[in-house]
Design a protein around this motif. Structure first.
Motif, PDB file in Angstrom:
ATOM      1  N   ASP A  41      51.187  68.608  41.001  1.00 46.18           N
ATOM      2  CA  ASP A  41      52.430  68.493  41.606  1.00 46.18           C
ATOM      3  C   ASP A  41      51.587  67.315  42.184  1.00 46.18           C
ATOM      4  O   ASP A  41      50.858  67.114  42.933  1.00 46.18           O
ATOM      5  CB  ASP A  41      53.012  69.731  42.489  1.00 46.18           C
TER       6      ASP A  41
ATOM      7  N   LYS B 123      49.702  75.474  38.793  1.00 46.67           N
ATOM      8  CA  LYS B 123      50.658  74.358  38.840  1.00 46.67           C
ATOM      9  C   LYS B 123      50.881  73.465  40.448  1.00 46.67           C
ATOM     10  O   LYS B 123      51.899  72.120  40.400  1.00 46.67           O
ATOM     11  CB  LYS B 123      52.262  75.698  39.023  1.00 46.67           C
ATOM     12  N   ILE B 124      50.393  73.979  41.172  1.00 44.37           N
ATOM     13  CA  ILE B 124      50.643  72.698  42.174  1.00 44.37           C
ATOM     14  C   ILE B 124      49.148  72.162  42.423  1.00 44.37           C
ATOM     15  O   ILE B 124      49.622  70.989  42.939  1.00 44.37           O
ATOM     16  CB  ILE B 124      49.416  74.505  44.020  1.00 44.37           C
TER      17      ILE B 124
ATOM     18  N   LYS C 232      53.055  66.313  44.775  1.00 45.60           N
ATOM     19  CA  LYS C 232      52.769  66.293  45.812  1.00 45.60           C
ATOM     20  C   LYS C 232      52.058  66.657  46.933  1.00 45.60           C
ATOM     21  O   LYS C 232      51.468  66.010  48.023  1.00 45.60           O
ATOM     22  CB  LYS C 232      54.304  66.707  46.855  1.00 45.60           C
ATOM     23  N   HIS C 233      50.205  66.953  46.078  1.00 46.02           N
ATOM     24  CA  HIS C 233      49.303  67.880  46.141  1.00 46.02           C
ATOM     25  C   HIS C 233      48.547  67.259  46.175  1.00 46.02           C
ATOM     26  O   HIS C 233      47.899  66.712  46.392  1.00 46.02           O
ATOM     27  CB  HIS C 233      49.805  69.201  45.931  1.00 46.02           C
TER      28      HIS C 233
END
Length: 402
Positions: free
Chosen positions: A135, A131-132, A137-138
């Motif tokens: 994203d 999930k991270i 943003k990552h």
């Protein structure tokens, strides 16, 4: 009793029967099977074969292995076969090593809920990374994960945690390009830790509500919903230990690491120093110390050593090595081929992993993987012998005519 080549099997053979008698009724069937397998491994009880060396003509008797995944002697061969299968999947990128742990309160619950908590630990840790990483943003990419479950610390205490090997990048959402992470940075450990904590606590609450968690002894009161929620409440405010080690220096380093970690068990025989009827001494690590003094020794009562070894017997059918993301079993080969095309890379051809010697395909030539104990030459199987017959039940008494 100090001797060369000391093995866990020696401890089980010499003191296992007395320990089983003293703990009758408190040992699971799976634990009994593991003890039996380790005691019989590479003995006449399992049969074997007679071999002859091609070079010095020395004849050698080799007994069969138990192939139990908890047996210290059977893991080297299993690791080698697994690594041969993984070689073609390695990518020419940096790999990162992540570790996910659990707080003590959850570890205590896991003692009597191994299947539920171990599955939760592996699934949620993988979901967190996926999930991270997805994203924007990552990383904004679909990553691949190989997860390995360990349930022990150096002292064989109960310490379930996951070691995770992840390539430094992933596929874009449309699968048309490879998105690489920064050279020495994969994902924020702080962000991973907080999402991991939230997801684990949510799933624990669901398991409790569904009645899938069982509590005994000092934890029997946690069967009450209010008590269980009170136990979880402080865990929402503490930091959960998630950390990332330095990236591996290329795919060969990943193979070297995996060969040590994937098929590791609670303790290897190489760590044993001595044992007798009263105690077992073995090498351990004290993580409270720094530098070279970190290596130390530990002595446990023989019965306690056996107990600690057996608490790490996994539930039947529990998978200890799992793959997620683009390493998922369904489309693994297709995804890896696609990534290699995007990277312009060829499959690895390292000879030390998975290669066969010439003549291995000859059905008339049966070669033993072990080298000759005299000269190190190749052993050829000349014949086999059956396992020692074991009494399965008391003989029937003869009925006398009335």
């Amino acid at each position: 009793m100090a001797r060369a080549g000391l093995e866990v099997a020696d401890i089980f053979r010499d003191h296992g029967a007395a320990w089983r008698a003293a703990n009758a009724g408190h040992i699971s069937l799976d634990q009994l099977k593991v003890m039996s397998a380790i005691e019989r491994c590479r003995t006449a009880a399992l049969g074997g074969h007679v071999t002859r060396c091609e070079d010095c003509a020395h004849e050698h008797i080799a007994y069969n292995s138990c192939r139990n995944r908890h047996c210290p002697k059977c893991q080297a061969g299993a690791a080698k076969a697994w690594l041969a299968a993984r070689e073609a999947e390695l990518l020419p990128v940096r790999y990162f090593h992540l570790v996910f742990t659990l707080p003590k309160q959850v570890v205590d619950i896991a003692r009597t809920n191994k299947r539920e908590i171990y599955n939760l630990l592996m699934r949620i840790s993988a979901d967190t990374v996926i999930k991270i990483a997805a994203d924007p943003k990552h990383l904004g990419a679909r990553v691949g994960i190989t997860s390995v479950l360990h349930t022990w610390g150096s002292a064989m205490t109960h310490h379930p945690h996951v070691h995770m090997i992840v390539p430094g990048g992933g596929l874009s959402a449309d699968g048309t390009k490879w998105i690489a992470c920064r050279k020495n940075f994969f994902l924020s450990v702080r962000v991973l830790s907080r999402l991991y904590r939230r997801l684990i606590l949510e799933e624990l609450a669901k398991l409790h509500k569904a009645g899938k968690l069982h509590f005994f002894g000092d934890h029997a009161g946690l069967a009450d919903s209010a008590a269980f929620e009170a136990m979880l409440a402080p865990l929402r405010k503490i930091d959960w230990v998630v950390y990332a080690k330095e990236p591996f220096a290329g795919p060969k380093a990943v193979l070297a690491y995996l060969s040590r970690y994937t098929h590791r068990i609670a303790i290897s025989s190489s760590r044993l120093i001595r044992f007798d009827a009263h105690s077992v001494t073995f090498r351990a690590k004290d993580y409270r110390l720094n530098g070279a003094r970190r290596n130390t020794t530990m002595t446990l009562a023989t019965g306690e050593f056996i107990r600690r070894f057996l608490i790490h017997v996994l539930p039947k059918g529990q998978h200890r090595i799992r793959h997620y993301g683009f390493y998922g079993n369904g489309n693994r080969a297709t995804n890896i081929a696609r990534i290699r095309d995007l990277l312009g890379a060829e499959p690895p051809t390292w000879k030390e992993v998975g290669d066969k010697d010439e003549g291995d395909n000859d059905p008339c030539l049966r070669i033993l993987a072990l080298p000759c104990p005299c000269c190190g030459g190749r052993l050829i199987i000349k014949g086999t012998f059956e396992p020692t017959q074991q009494t399965r039940a008391p003989p029937r008494s003869t009925r006398h005519a009335a």
